[in-house]
Motif scaffolding. Structure first.
Motif, PDB file in Angstrom:
ATOM      1  N   LYS A  14      -4.182   3.695  -5.481  1.00 27.11           N
ATOM      2  CA  LYS A  14      -5.301   4.112  -4.266  1.00 27.11           C
ATOM      3  C   LYS A  14      -3.195   4.347  -3.069  1.00 27.11           C
ATOM      4  O   LYS A  14      -3.134   3.367  -1.919  1.00 27.11           O
TER       5      LYS A  14
ATOM      6  N   ASN B 171      -7.115  -4.903  -5.871  1.00 26.50           N
ATOM      7  CA  ASN B 171      -6.800  -3.808  -4.409  1.00 26.50           C
ATOM      8  C   ASN B 171      -5.654  -5.089  -3.588  1.00 26.50           C
ATOM      9  O   ASN B 171      -4.629  -5.364  -4.281  1.00 26.50           O
TER      10      ASN B 171
ATOM     11  N   GLY C 238      -3.134  -3.427   9.523  1.00 30.67           N
ATOM     12  CA  GLY C 238      -3.770  -3.769   8.224  1.00 30.67           C
ATOM     13  C   GLY C 238      -3.265  -4.741   7.709  1.00 30.67           C
ATOM     14  O   GLY C 238      -4.133  -5.778   7.816  1.00 30.67           O
TER      15      GLY C 238
ATOM     16  N   ARG D 262      -6.185  -0.063   4.105  1.00 30.26           N
ATOM     17  CA  ARG D 262      -6.986  -0.266   3.221  1.00 30.26           C
ATOM     18  C   ARG D 262      -6.669  -2.204   3.141  1.00 30.26           C
ATOM     19  O   ARG D 262      -6.084  -2.644   1.188  1.00 30.26           O
TER      20      ARG D 262
ATOM     21  N   THR E  13       0.807  -1.339   0.053  1.00 28.79           N
ATOM     22  CA  THR E  13       0.087   0.337  -0.211  1.00 28.79           C
ATOM     23  C   THR E  13       0.673   1.356  -0.049  1.00 28.79           C
ATOM     24  O   THR E  13       0.552   2.328   0.036  1.00 28.79           O
TER      25      THR E  13
ATOM     26  N   ASP F  29     -13.204   6.265   9.371  1.00 32.10           N
ATOM     27  CA  ASP F  29     -12.230   7.461   8.702  1.00 32.10           C
ATOM     28  C   ASP F  29     -11.633   8.916   9.461  1.00 32.10           C
ATOM     29  O   ASP F  29     -10.995  10.021   9.524  1.00 32.10           O
TER      30      ASP F  29
ATOM     31  N   THR G 254      -5.185   5.082   3.126  1.00 34.55           N
ATOM     32  CA  THR G 254      -4.350   3.937   2.690  1.00 34.55           C
ATOM     33  C   THR G 254      -3.662   3.076   2.697  1.00 34.55           C
ATOM     34  O   THR G 254      -3.693   1.689   1.945  1.00 34.55           O
TER      35      THR G 254
ATOM     36  N   PRO H 229     -12.469  -3.475   1.079  1.00 34.28           N
ATOM     37  CA  PRO H 229     -12.202  -2.306   2.158  1.00 34.28           C
ATOM     38  C   PRO H 229     -11.928  -0.959   0.976  1.00 34.28           C
ATOM     39  O   PRO H 229     -11.512  -0.365   0.373  1.00 34.28           O
ATOM     40  N   GLN H 230     -12.514  -0.466   1.963  1.00 32.98           N
ATOM     41  CA  GLN H 230     -12.488   1.674   1.584  1.00 32.98           C
ATOM     42  C   GLN H 230     -12.076   1.826   3.184  1.00 32.98           C
ATOM     43  O   GLN H 230     -12.559   1.630   4.205  1.00 32.98           O
ATOM     44  N   THR H 231     -11.470   2.918   3.063  1.00 32.96           N
ATOM     45  CA  THR H 231     -10.561   3.794   4.551  1.00 32.96           C
ATOM     46  C   THR H 231      -9.641   5.163   3.829  1.00 32.96           C
ATOM     47  O   THR H 231      -8.602   4.516   2.521  1.00 32.96           O
TER      48      THR H 231
ATOM     49  N   SER I 279     -11.837  -1.669   6.439  1.00 38.85           N
ATOM     50  CA  SER I 279     -11.157  -1.986   6.207  1.00 38.85           C
ATOM     51  C   SER I 279     -10.769  -3.326   7.595  1.00 38.85           C
ATOM     52  O   SER I 279     -10.042  -3.123   7.580  1.00 38.85           O
TER      53      SER I 279
END
Ligand code: F0G
Length: 351
Positions: free
Chosen positions: A111, A133, A187, A242, A85, A268, A239, A234-236, A222
């Motif tokens: 991302k 992702n 993460g 994520r 990431t 967030d 990053t 996953p979203q946030t 996430s």
């Protein structure tokens, strides 16, 4: 010499190296453990920030990468690969330069923060943006490392965990014992695994008298470990974390359960609020994912889960300069003035 020698030299007897191991280092580690004034006040505890953004490439990944690249070099590897990431790739790219190796990185398209992309580019790594992702990137990187002559340097590589456990050693060395609670963003879950390994090794050898409770925080969009199932998309805004299907999921649960801790999520909004508080009230500029630990501590305090008088360490994992968009977003544009002291003084409210 008074210069910090990097984590391998400083903790050589606790790491899997020999006198012949070709150490690849940028003198990572030895990061500040900063007393947090406002957080201590708010929680009634002694809160410290382990500022991992002070590492050579600006994140905790350097601790793991000095070990992973050193062991890859020892094994004769000429190329390394990682999914990322952003921070792992920045670190791998830099350490590969030191080792004279080729570095390939797979990142989720669009991302990763610009600063991290810049690091991978300027260090000359071969970057592929994957139409997927982080979890897809890791699957791809694993497959490539199995079928081609390229060593995987993600935290599924045990050398990464060995290197990263040294942060726990530094904290015990600085405080004289383990803290009551250690708080981390989660993460891919390698770091919470590594800290737990470091703390338990020191306790087993009597360097410390106890282990901390491990508190981990995922971003709410996430949060597979909190939900108990992988998150497909996953979203946030954070990053760096994520991630929908962490590789060290089981080890993170083990650290949580063996320590009597918990893994929870923060929104967030809570992350950004902690991010701004750290910068404006503690003077510590971190990237959004890093603020998840502090957001989590504040959430736990509001829920009455923090007994006063404890010693608490929050790791802030990465430097704010990695992802400055969030510092600028929503802040007022600075006023433009002529080259004129009176006008400047007026604008500054000095008169
Ligand atoms: N904070 C930052 C700034 C990170 O970059 C990461 C992970 C984490 C926290 C979470 O640590 O994965 O060990 O649980 N970054 C990885 C990367 C995934 O590719 O740079 P974790």
């Amino acid at each position: 010499t008074h210069q910090w020698r990097g984590i391998i030299e400083e903790y050589r007897d606790r790491l899997p190296v020999t006198a012949d191991t070709p150490v690849v280092t940028l003198l990572e580690g030895g990061t500040p453990l900063v007393p947090a004034q406002l957080l201590s006040e708010r929680t009634g505890c002694d809160v410290y920030l382990k500022v991992e953004g002070a590492n050579p490439t600006g994140s905790f990944k350097d601790r793991g990468m000095t070990m992973a690249i050193t062991k890859a070099k020892e094994a004769g590897a000429q190329a390394v690969i990682c999914a990322s990431t952003g921070n792992t790739s920045a670190s791998a790219a830099a350490y590969a330069v030191r080792a004279g190796m080729v570095c390939a990185v797979l990142v989720p398209q669009g991302k990763i923060a610009l600063g991290k992309m810049g690091q991978a580019l300027v260090h000359g790594s071969r970057i592929l943006q994957v139409d997927g992702n982080f979890d897809d990137c890791l699957t791809l990187a694993r497959g490539l490392s199995e079928n081609y002559p390229v060593a995987l340097v993600n935290s599924v590589n045990p050398s990464r965990i060995e290197g990263q456990k040294t942060a726990a050693f530094e904290i015990v060395d600085a405080l004289g014992d383990a803290p009551d609670v250690h708080v981390l963003p989660v993460g891919n879950a390698g770091n919470i695994t590594a800290y737990w390994k470091g703390y338990t090794e020191y306790a087993a050898d009597g360097v410390s008298t106890r282990n901390p409770r491990m508190w981990g925080f995922q971003a709410s969009g996430s949060a597979p470990i909190v939900l108990g199932a992988p998150v497909k998309s996953p979203q946030t805004i954070a990053t760096a974390i994520r991630i929908g299907n962490p590789a060290s999921w089981k080890q993170a649960e083990l650290a949580r359960d063996a320590s009597g801790g918990f893994i929870d999520s923060v929104t967030d909004r809570q992350i950004l609020s902690a991010y701004r508080l750290l910068a404006s009230r503690e003077g510590v500029f971190v990237e959004p994912a890093s603020a998840a630990s502090v957001a989590g501590l504040l959430k736990a305090a509001e829920e009455g889960k923090v007994d006063p008088g404890q010693r608490i360490v929050c790791t802030v994992t990465g430097n704010g300069l990695k992802d400055p968009d969030w510092a600028v977003a929503g802040a007022p544009q600075p006023v433009v003035v002529p080259i004129d002291a009176e006008a400047a003084a007026k604008q500054l409210g000095l008169v």
